[in-house]
Design a protein around this motif. Structure first.
Motif, short mmCIF file in Angstrom:
data_model
loop_
_atom_site.label_atom_id
_atom_site.label_comp_id
_atom_site.label_asym_id
_atom_site.label_seq_id
_atom_site.Cartn_x
_atom_site.Cartn_y
_atom_site.Cartn_z
N PRO A 147 0.81 -1.22 0.00
CA PRO A 147 0.00 0.00 0.00
C PRO A 147 0.85 1.28 0.00
O PRO A 147 0.31 2.38 -0.02
N ALA A 148 2.18 1.11 0.07
CA ALA A 148 3.12 2.25 0.06
C ALA A 148 2.71 3.27 1.13
O ALA A 148 2.37 2.88 2.25
N ALA A 149 2.70 4.56 0.79
CA ALA A 149 2.43 5.57 1.82
C ALA A 149 1.04 5.42 2.45
O ALA A 149 0.84 5.81 3.62
N TYR A 150 0.10 4.83 1.71
CA TYR A 150 -1.25 4.65 2.27
C TYR A 150 -1.27 3.65 3.44
O TYR A 150 -2.24 3.61 4.20
N THR A 151 -0.21 2.87 3.55
CA THR A 151 -0.07 1.96 4.69
C THR A 151 -0.33 2.69 6.01
O THR A 151 -0.96 2.15 6.92
N HIS A 152 0.20 3.92 6.05
CA HIS A 152 0.24 4.64 7.32
C HIS A 152 -0.95 5.58 7.51
O HIS A 152 -1.07 6.21 8.56
N THR A 153 -1.78 5.71 6.48
CA THR A 153 -2.84 6.73 6.55
C THR A 153 -4.24 6.24 6.18
O THR A 153 -5.22 6.90 6.53
#
Ligand code: DQA
Length: 143
Positions: free
Chosen positions: A75-81
């Motif tokens: 999920p790249a950056a969406y992993t964290h948000t």
């Protein structure tokens, strides 16, 4: 033949040029070729998508339910948000494996939380492109 949906999140299309000290020189094309080699060996079909857009990823997962046996996702950056991607995975009920090239737990604090891990069967991280290959092989044992 079993079908697996592979999703690459935002900026992963830039692999090869993007922060090579963190992500190495491997390109997304090379990762996809490696995944296709494994798929061929185990006689499964892969649908591979990359998107920089959260809603597109939510839609892909939402449409996957009756078409795919499992999802492999970075999920790249969406992993964290992204609560939306997490909820889409949970709603799909599909076996999902989360992968990361880098070890997110050894990086900046904001990366040290994954909203996706609690809805994933498992997470593989820190092995570069190999995280994807290990993830796909683990998933194949389960479907
Ligand atoms: C990543 C880690 C994320 O924190 C980052 O935003 C990415 C790539 C990885 O594969 O290591 O884009 O998911």
């Amino acid at each position: 033949m079993k079908k697996v949906l592979v999703i690459h999140g935002p900026n992963l299309d830039l692999l090869g040029q993007r922060e090579p000290k963190v992500y190495g020189r491997v390109t997304l094309k090379e990762i996809n070729e490696g995944l296709r080699r494994i798929a061929k060996k185990y006689k499964i079909t892969l649908t591979i998508k990359q998107s920089n857009h959260e809603g597109d990823i939510v839609d892909l997962i939402g449409r996957a339910k009756d078409k795919f046996a499992a999802i492999l996702i970075n999920p790249a950056a969406y992993t964290h948000t992204s609560v939306a991607i997490r909820d889409a995975i949970a709603a799909s009920g599909l076996l999902t494996i989360e992968v990361h090239l880098s070890n997110i737990y050894s990086r900046e604090e904001f990366r040290q939380k994954s909203l996706i891990s609690p809805v994933a069967k498992g997470t593989i991280l820190g092995f570069g492109a190999k995280s994807y290959y290990l993830g796909l092989e683990a998933l194949l044992d389960l479907i």
